[in-house]
Design a protein around this motif. Sequence first.
Motif, short mmCIF file in Angstrom:
data_model
loop_
_atom_site.label_atom_id
_atom_site.label_comp_id
_atom_site.label_asym_id
_atom_site.label_seq_id
_atom_site.Cartn_x
_atom_site.Cartn_y
_atom_site.Cartn_z
N SER A 179 0.82 -1.23 0.00
CA SER A 179 0.00 0.00 0.00
C SER A 179 0.84 1.26 0.00
O SER A 179 0.51 2.25 -0.65
CB SER A 179 -0.90 0.04 1.23
N PHE A 180 1.90 1.28 0.79
CA PHE A 180 2.72 2.48 0.90
C PHE A 180 3.61 2.69 -0.34
O PHE A 180 4.32 3.66 -0.44
CB PHE A 180 3.59 2.42 2.15
N PHE B 111 -1.42 6.41 -5.35
CA PHE B 111 -2.07 6.82 -4.11
C PHE B 111 -2.61 8.25 -4.20
O PHE B 111 -3.55 8.60 -3.53
CB PHE B 111 -1.14 6.61 -2.91
N THR B 112 -2.02 9.06 -5.09
CA THR B 112 -2.56 10.41 -5.22
C THR B 112 -3.91 10.42 -5.92
O THR B 112 -4.67 11.34 -5.78
CB THR B 112 -1.58 11.33 -5.96
N GLN B 113 -4.20 9.36 -6.68
CA GLN B 113 -5.53 9.28 -7.30
C GLN B 113 -6.51 8.50 -6.42
O GLN B 113 -7.66 8.86 -6.28
CB GLN B 113 -5.47 8.58 -8.67
N GLN B 114 -6.00 7.41 -5.83
CA GLN B 114 -6.90 6.51 -5.10
C GLN B 114 -6.98 6.83 -3.62
O GLN B 114 -7.84 6.34 -2.93
CB GLN B 114 -6.41 5.06 -5.25
N GLY B 115 -6.05 7.64 -3.12
CA GLY B 115 -5.97 7.84 -1.68
C GLY B 115 -5.31 6.64 -1.05
O GLY B 115 -4.95 5.66 -1.72
N LEU B 116 -5.16 6.74 0.26
CA LEU B 116 -4.42 5.72 0.98
C LEU B 116 -5.42 4.79 1.64
O LEU B 116 -6.43 5.23 2.16
CB LEU B 116 -3.58 6.44 2.03
N PRO C 271 -6.52 3.06 4.65
CA PRO C 271 -6.09 3.28 6.04
C PRO C 271 -5.67 2.00 6.76
O PRO C 271 -4.79 2.04 7.61
CB PRO C 271 -7.31 3.92 6.70
N LYS C 272 -6.32 0.87 6.43
CA LYS C 272 -5.99 -0.37 7.17
C LYS C 272 -4.95 -1.14 6.38
O LYS C 272 -5.28 -1.96 5.53
CB LYS C 272 -7.24 -1.22 7.36
N VAL C 273 -3.71 -0.83 6.63
CA VAL C 273 -2.64 -1.52 5.94
C VAL C 273 -2.17 -2.67 6.83
O VAL C 273 -1.90 -2.48 8.01
CB VAL C 273 -1.48 -0.54 5.67
#
Lengths: 424, 175, 332
Positions: free
Chosen positions: B63-64, B69-74, B76-78
Amino acid sequence: MNILIRQARVVDPYQQLDAIMDVHIADGNIQAIGAELNIPDAQVIEAKGQILCPNFTDLLSYLRQPGNSQKGTIASETRAAASAGFGTLLPSPDTQPASDSTAVLELVQDRAEQAGYCQVLPIAALTQGLQSTHLSNMLGLNKAGAVAFSNAGYDITDNTVLLRCYEYAATYKLKIFVQARDAALSHGHMHDGILATQLGLNGIPVIAETLAISRHLQMMQHTGVSCHFQQLSSAAGVEMLRQAKAQGLAISADVDLAHLCNTEQQVQGYNSQYHVQPPLRHESDRQALIAGLADGTIDAIVSAHQPHEAAAKQAPFADTATGMAIYDIFMPLLLSLAADTNLSLLQLTAALSKQPRSLLGLDENGLTVGAAANLCLIDPNLSWQLTSTSQQSRGANQCLQNSTLMGRVMLTLQHGKVTWQAHD
Amino acid sequence: MAQPPQLPDTPSLVADLVQQVSQLIKHHQIQDPLVIGIHTGGAWLAETLAKTLNAPLGKLDISFYRDDFTQQGLNPKVNPSSLPFDINNRHIILVDDVLMTGRTIRAALNELFDYGRPASIKLATLCAINGRQLPIQADACALELQVTANQYLQLEGPEPLQLTIIERTIDESAS
Amino acid sequence: MNLPPSAQLQLTETGELRHFLSIDGLPKTLLERILDTANSFVVVGNQEVKKVPLLRGKTVVNLFFENSTRTRSTFELAAQRLSADVLNLDINTSATSKGESLLDTLRNLRAMHSDMFVVRHSQSGAAHFIAQQVTPNVAIINAGDGRHAHPTQAMLDMLTIYRHKASFDQLKVAIVGDILHSRVARDQVHALTTLGCQDVRLIGPNTLLPTAAEELGVTTYNDLDKGLEDVDVIIMLRLQTERMDSAFLPSASEYYQAYGLTRQRLCKAKSDAIVMHPGPINRGIEIESEVADGEQSLILNQVGYGIAIRMAVMSMAMSGQMQQRQIMEANQ
């Protein structure tokens, strides 16, 4: 000049008149008022739906000259005042240098006369340089045209000095204008309430006003000076003056239009355009100010117009300058006040003409036949945009910049001369 | 609407993948491989592989490291990556469920290189479908499949593992 | 979207974080996402490789108009762990008062094409002002403005509670000390009430309690013993010694007598209550050493959580800011 204003709603507090009339003006004087006039060769202004009333007298305005012409000049700000319907202004002595010398008073009056928009009757500084230590030359200043004396927003904290000011003013029956605020308690930046807590801004409590009022009331009772309180902001302050008037004290009071129309909520989001002194307070305070105006506790409405350059308002809230340039939006705000409250147009125009003039002993300026024309014609239904080109004041601190506003002064006459005419 | 192609049953695909990986190791004479699965489907497969090969197991959450990630967002539960071994100079079998664009594998390679410098990396995926955007191919793959633009594959699990074709509604964008 | 004015500036049109200025007005779901994301970063912080490439190629400027080495260091470390390039600018306010206004400083910085400013300023609303001036290109993270807000500090306290206690709606939380001057306390109150906490208590003398505090949805107490009764969480605030000079308090010793957290007083709280403090601690003024170093104290855990929270907020705001840029470019 030979004009016939037809079918205007004539509102004249001097005659308690509110009726549709024709008014004929020629050679600078009001020639005739009647239900229907027939003047063959007069230029006709069809004024159906418009309001014709005496022009206004402003007991507090900041013209910025001398010293701060980047914010405004006497010419630019008296023109802006005329465009808001004003004919007479009392500029604050808070200039640089302060209005504590005949030289400054003469300069202010000369510049105003050259500009030719408004009659300017200066308020002189109560202490030298507004420094609260030495008395100003009140007698000489009075002879040079000062109609009242004030220490502007600067609290005279030393009671000995304040008492001497009152005693000296009493000697010559001079009028003192007071902005009642306790210096130490006024170090904040907005009304002391939940919003100040949330925004993390230092609050200014209501007792900053009431403590100062009670102190000045005792000084005037002790010395017999006639005192006028400016820019009331709180319900408690209004109540103190109501009781003092009931006791028969020779006092009068005013409120600025911004405080009648706005509350502390305007500061949300750190809107520095609403950073003013005294601060905008709670809705209950605003309602009390309106009630005070309605029952005569408050005699006059002032503009407290304070133009600033753009940079003065572009900083974190507490670092911004206080004050609002209000002449450009004065009429739309006044009309909205008439629409949203029980205050009638007759009451509002009285608070802007008859009452401020009578407390200073100035000539009447009602719409009487034979008198010089001192009047303004207002279109309450004209919608217009406030932009940097349509604004008259030099002040960049316009809180309604680029908004669509309702109501505009179409024509202002001062001593029979056109000082403002809206083009478009 | 076109009928989705029939898929072979998942257990036999898994068995095939295990078989291919074993051959790969033998063929390249790989000594002491590490099996590292990408969350979540790849991690399930990696468990089976590690057990069969008797190799240490690691898991990666990329995930990181995603480039979108700038399009999909992060998310949160990684799930934390867990690599309980030193990967320097080791041979790695990287496992994922479905290979499509290749971006997940790119992110995984980046993350692996933040942990060290492996001797080699082989890629094993249960399935590869069309839609590659990067020059990445699997070394072992149990099923190659052509799908239409609004179909994608998903491995459900962990018990039992089930590979299915999902028809997406038109608006969803490819990830 | 129908948002309170305090939140509008902070969120994109789709409700993503793009500036982090204050907790006031932010929705519960967003606060929960910050906590979940930070939780993931706590794990990253425990790994051998602590660095992730989320902000690679991005420039983060630490814009500190007020000295705070501690706060700046945690932001710096957080940015570095996200692989951003970090520039530290300590602009002492005397230099800006020498003629260069804040606005001029910002105009100069804009020319650097940075992606994020972490702002610390002594005036309330400074971060707000900067966000309004530099929008839409730069994400602003508030690292403390006047007495208004310090949202990352408040969220790290929430993360501490989140990791050590059950759900927020069951908790009784006491915040003790100089509430009036505390930017953290305001954001803690907003965060706690938004996350569902029903019982938040502000404890201090009247000179240090803000006007109309109850309207924030809290209860105020002057008596520490009463206020601590049965609480699950105790947050002690730092007392600045200059408060004694400006007549807010008579002396540190009298303050300690009334509001210092001692072992004896800690017994009023639940037996498993946790004790927090933003640091640095004034031992013997706010808190007894034995309590600060005791079993119930989480003061040292908070430091590590601070980095995780800052990583979470920085990556979320950067993501939101990039999305906003794309929306704006698409609209053009």
